[in-house]
Scaffold this motif. Structure first.
Motif, short mmCIF file in Angstrom:
data_model
loop_
_atom_site.label_atom_id
_atom_site.label_comp_id
_atom_site.label_asym_id
_atom_site.label_seq_id
_atom_site.Cartn_x
_atom_site.Cartn_y
_atom_site.Cartn_z
N ASP A 53 0.81 -1.22 0.00
CA ASP A 53 0.00 0.00 0.00
C ASP A 53 0.84 1.28 0.00
O ASP A 53 0.48 2.28 0.61
CB ASP A 53 -0.97 0.01 1.19
N ILE A 54 1.95 1.24 -0.72
CA ILE A 54 2.83 2.40 -0.81
C ILE A 54 2.10 3.59 -1.43
O ILE A 54 2.28 4.73 -1.02
CB ILE A 54 4.08 2.06 -1.66
N PHE A 55 1.24 3.30 -2.41
CA PHE A 55 0.60 4.36 -3.19
C PHE A 55 -0.89 4.51 -2.91
O PHE A 55 -1.57 5.27 -3.58
CB PHE A 55 0.81 4.09 -4.68
N LYS A 56 -1.39 3.78 -1.92
CA LYS A 56 -2.83 3.71 -1.66
C LYS A 56 -3.45 5.06 -1.32
O LYS A 56 -4.49 5.43 -1.85
CB LYS A 56 -3.10 2.70 -0.55
N GLU A 57 -2.84 5.78 -0.40
CA GLU A 57 -3.39 7.03 0.13
C GLU A 57 -2.33 8.14 0.07
O GLU A 57 -1.14 7.85 -0.03
CB GLU A 57 -3.79 6.83 1.61
N PRO A 58 -2.76 9.39 0.23
CA PRO A 58 -1.76 10.47 0.31
C PRO A 58 -0.80 10.23 1.48
O PRO A 58 -1.19 9.68 2.51
CB PRO A 58 -2.60 11.73 0.56
N VAL A 59 0.44 10.64 1.30
CA VAL A 59 1.44 10.51 2.36
C VAL A 59 1.14 11.61 3.39
O VAL A 59 1.01 12.78 3.04
CB VAL A 59 2.86 10.67 1.80
N SER A 60 1.04 11.21 4.65
CA SER A 60 0.77 12.19 5.70
C SER A 60 2.07 12.65 6.35
O SER A 60 3.04 11.90 6.44
CB SER A 60 -0.15 11.59 6.77
N GLU A 61 2.06 13.89 6.79
CA GLU A 61 3.24 14.44 7.49
C GLU A 61 3.49 13.69 8.79
O GLU A 61 4.63 13.60 9.23
CB GLU A 61 3.05 15.93 7.76
N GLU A 62 2.43 13.15 9.40
CA GLU A 62 2.61 12.37 10.63
C GLU A 62 3.43 11.12 10.36
O GLU A 62 4.32 10.77 11.13
CB GLU A 62 1.25 11.98 11.22
N GLU A 63 3.09 10.44 9.27
CA GLU A 63 3.81 9.21 8.92
C GLU A 63 5.21 9.50 8.38
O GLU A 63 6.15 8.78 8.69
CB GLU A 63 3.05 8.44 7.83
N VAL A 64 5.30 10.54 7.56
CA VAL A 64 6.55 10.86 6.89
C VAL A 64 6.83 12.36 7.02
O VAL A 64 6.50 13.15 6.14
CB VAL A 64 6.50 10.46 5.40
N PRO A 65 7.46 12.74 8.14
CA PRO A 65 7.77 14.16 8.34
C PRO A 65 8.65 14.68 7.19
O PRO A 65 9.47 13.96 6.65
CB PRO A 65 8.55 14.17 9.66
N ASN A 66 8.43 15.92 6.82
CA ASN A 66 9.19 16.61 5.78
C ASN A 66 8.85 16.16 4.35
O ASN A 66 9.49 16.62 3.40
CB ASN A 66 10.71 16.49 6.01
#
Length: 155
Positions: A53-66
């Motif tokens: 599910d790498i591309f499933k949803e938008p990347v969140s800043e919480e999960e991936v800061p910066n």
């Protein structure tokens, strides 16, 4: 399918060069009015190959800061699905070409942010399937609509 086996252990860049060498997606003439169905099947099948599910949803800043500092134009499968459902791509081959650009953007963003490693390796495994998944979606819609394409015609 033969092309996919040749690219099985290829680098991200090799796969990207292959995908872009084929050019933007075009719908067969018989499917010009079937963009939404072809696009939905394409995205659904790409999602099935995205096992992590790498591309499933938008990347969140919480999960991936910066993330948003590096990636200025984020894209993911759920955003594309919403654009299809809302008619944002339009219809016909122009819409297919725009979807193709968003698919490229999704994989390019992954590569830009991660550079290399397991995430890029997994993305490459999905990316290599993109042309085949689109072609098979066209074939599926042609079969279900009773249309046929002349043998040998590239779709």
């Amino acid at each position: 399918e033969e092309e996919q086996s040749e690219l099985k252990d290829a680098s991200f860049d090799d796969v990207r060069n292959h995908v872009t060498s084929l050019g933007p997606w075009r719908l067969p003439a018989a499917l010009e009015s079937e963009f939404k169905e072809v696009a939905t099947i394409t995205l659904s099948n790409l999602s099935k190959h995205d096992v992590y599910d790498i591309f499933k949803e938008p990347v969140s800043e919480e999960e991936v800061p910066n993330y948003s500092e590096t990636i200025k134009n984020p894209m993911d499968f759920s955003t594309m699905k919403n654009k299809i459902e809302q008619g944002d791509y339009g219809n016909g081959s122009n819409a297919a070409a725009e979807l193709y650009e968003d698919v490229l953007l999704t994989f390019d963003n992954c590569r830009s942010f991660n550079v290399e490693g397991e995430v890029v390796d997994e993305a490459t495994n999905v990316f290599v399937l993109v042309p085949l998944v689109f072609a098979k979606a066209c074939e599926e819609v042609m079969r279900s609509s009773g249309s046929s394409t002349p043998r040998g015609k590239r779709i």
